[in-house]
Design an enzyme around this catalytic site. Structure first.
Site, PDB file in Angstrom:
ATOM      1  CE1 TYR A  49      -4.202  -1.291  -0.333  1.00 38.50           C
ATOM      2  CE2 TYR A  49      -3.842  -2.467   1.714  1.00 38.50           C
ATOM      3  CZ  TYR A  49      -4.613  -2.223   0.592  1.00 38.50           C
ATOM      4  OH  TYR A  49      -5.776  -2.917   0.387  1.00 38.50           O
ATOM      5  CG  ASN A 112     -12.485  -2.511   1.222  1.00 37.92           C
ATOM      6  OD1 ASN A 112     -11.562  -3.252   1.576  1.00 37.92           O
ATOM      7  ND2 ASN A 112     -12.281  -1.409   0.532  1.00 37.92           N
ATOM      8  CD  GLU A 126      -1.376  -3.840  -6.561  1.00 41.63           C
ATOM      9  OE1 GLU A 126      -1.562  -2.696  -6.113  1.00 41.63           O
ATOM     10  OE2 GLU A 126      -2.306  -4.549  -7.007  1.00 41.63           O
TER      11      GLU A 126
HETATM   12  P1  GTP Z   1      -7.852  -1.707  -2.757  1.00 43.30           P
HETATM   13  O1  GTP Z   1      -8.342  -2.600  -3.842  1.00 43.30           O
HETATM   14  O2  GTP Z   1      -7.807  -2.355  -1.396  1.00 43.30           O
HETATM   15  O3  GTP Z   1      -6.536  -1.024  -3.124  1.00 43.30           O
HETATM   16  O4  GTP Z   1      -8.980  -0.584  -2.609  1.00 43.30           O
HETATM   17  P2  GTP Z   1      -9.304   0.593  -3.613  1.00 43.30           P
HETATM   18  O5  GTP Z   1      -8.320   0.604  -4.752  1.00 43.30           O
HETATM   19  O6  GTP Z   1     -10.745   0.497  -3.934  1.00 43.30           O
HETATM   20  O7  GTP Z   1      -9.060   1.864  -2.693  1.00 43.30           O
HETATM   21  P3  GTP Z   1      -7.668   2.585  -2.315  1.00 43.30           P
HETATM   22  O8  GTP Z   1      -6.524   1.964  -3.028  1.00 43.30           O
HETATM   23  O9  GTP Z   1      -7.887   4.052  -2.452  1.00 43.30           O
HETATM   24  O10 GTP Z   1      -7.574   2.262  -0.756  1.00 43.30           O
HETATM   25  C1  GTP Z   1      -6.976   1.070  -0.305  1.00 43.30           C
HETATM   26  C2  GTP Z   1      -7.723   0.573   0.894  1.00 43.30           C
HETATM   27  O11 GTP Z   1      -7.601   1.512   1.937  1.00 43.30           O
HETATM   28  C3  GTP Z   1      -9.237   0.431   0.696  1.00 43.30           C
HETATM   29  O12 GTP Z   1      -9.595  -0.817   0.138  1.00 43.30           O
HETATM   30  C4  GTP Z   1      -9.747   0.554   2.106  1.00 43.30           C
HETATM   31  O13 GTP Z   1      -9.666  -0.688   2.784  1.00 43.30           O
HETATM   32  C5  GTP Z   1      -8.772   1.523   2.723  1.00 43.30           C
HETATM   33  N1  GTP Z   1      -9.336   2.866   2.686  1.00 43.30           N
HETATM   34  C6  GTP Z   1      -9.487   3.692   1.626  1.00 43.30           C
HETATM   35  N2  GTP Z   1     -10.055   4.850   1.989  1.00 43.30           N
HETATM   36  C7  GTP Z   1     -10.255   4.754   3.328  1.00 43.30           C
HETATM   37  C8  GTP Z   1     -10.809   5.630   4.313  1.00 43.30           C
HETATM   38  O14 GTP Z   1     -11.237   6.749   4.016  1.00 43.30           O
HETATM   39  N3  GTP Z   1     -10.835   5.156   5.596  1.00 43.30           N
HETATM   40  C9  GTP Z   1     -10.376   3.929   5.949  1.00 43.30           C
HETATM   41  N4  GTP Z   1     -10.439   3.539   7.216  1.00 43.30           N
HETATM   42  N5  GTP Z   1      -9.863   3.085   5.054  1.00 43.30           N
HETATM   43  C10 GTP Z   1      -9.802   3.492   3.770  1.00 43.30           C
HETATM   44 MG    MG Z   2      -6.246   0.554  -4.483  1.00 44.96          MG
END
Ligand code: GTP
Ligand code: MG
Length: 151
Positions: A49, A112, A126
């Site tokens: 991440y 999620n 990745e």
């Molecule tokens: P991934 O497939 O897990 O990478 O999710 P994504 O691509 O839909 O979202 P992103 O990469 O922006 O964020 C990675 C992960 O961080 C998300 O899947 C969430 O679990 C977590 N996350 C993102 N935004 C928030 C937030 O506002 N609050 C919290 N607690 N967790 C967040």
């Molecule tokens: Mg993501």
């Protein structure tokens, strides 16, 4: 053929959703070319991440990803990166459409249940982070001629 990295996070594993999630990719017609169960270290989660390291939830997110078993997978198919994200649904399950994995199976953004690469570059990075080249299997599935036709 295009490949993407998909992970079932510790909440999805603990909630018994592995087969439900795998079957959605499988029934769509995507091909599983790598899979393993692993408990990532905190440092590994931080690498995965790294793009989010300035975000306030970064530490909690990495603690969570490293808190238990994760199912790491590589799925292959035409358009699998973008369509995989459609199957997964919006990041916040409150905003994911019904019919998507997060829409049907999760409630809050911090739990999620699934990760999917967000583009060709991140998919490559990745896959390389989570798998050694010899853990990826190239094969022809019997369904391919029915999924894709002759051309
Ligand atoms: P991934 O497939 O897990 O990478 O999710 P994504 O691509 O839909 O979202 P992103 O990469 O922006 O964020 C990675 C992960 O961080 C998300 O899947 C969430 O679990 C977590 N996350 C993102 N935004 C928030 C937030 O506002 N609050 C919290 N607690 N967790 C967040
Ligand atoms: Mg993501």
């Amino acid at each position: 053929m295009e490949r993407t990295f998909i992970a079932i996070k510790p909440d999805g594993v603990q909630r018994g959703l592995i087969s439900e999630i795998v079957s959605r990719f499988e029934r769509k017609g995507f091909k599983l070319v790598a899979i393993k169960i692993v408990v990532p270290s905190k440092g590994f989660a931080e690498k995965h991440y790294h793009d989010l390291k300035e975000r306030p939830f970064f530490n909690g997110l990495c603690d969570f990803l490293s808190s238990g078993p994760v199912i790491a997978m590589v799925w292959e198919g035409e358009g699998v990166i973008k369509y995989g994200r459609k199957l997964i649904g919006a990041t916040d399950p409150q905003k994911s459409e019904p019919g998507t994995i997060r829409g049907d199976l999760a409630v809050v953004v911090g739990r999620n249940i699934i990760h999917g690469s967000d583009g060709p570059e991140t998919a490559k990075d990745e896959i390389n982070l989570w798998f050694k080249p010899d853990e990826l299997v190239s094969y022809t599935s019997n369904s391919e001629k029915w999924l894709y036709g002759d051309n």
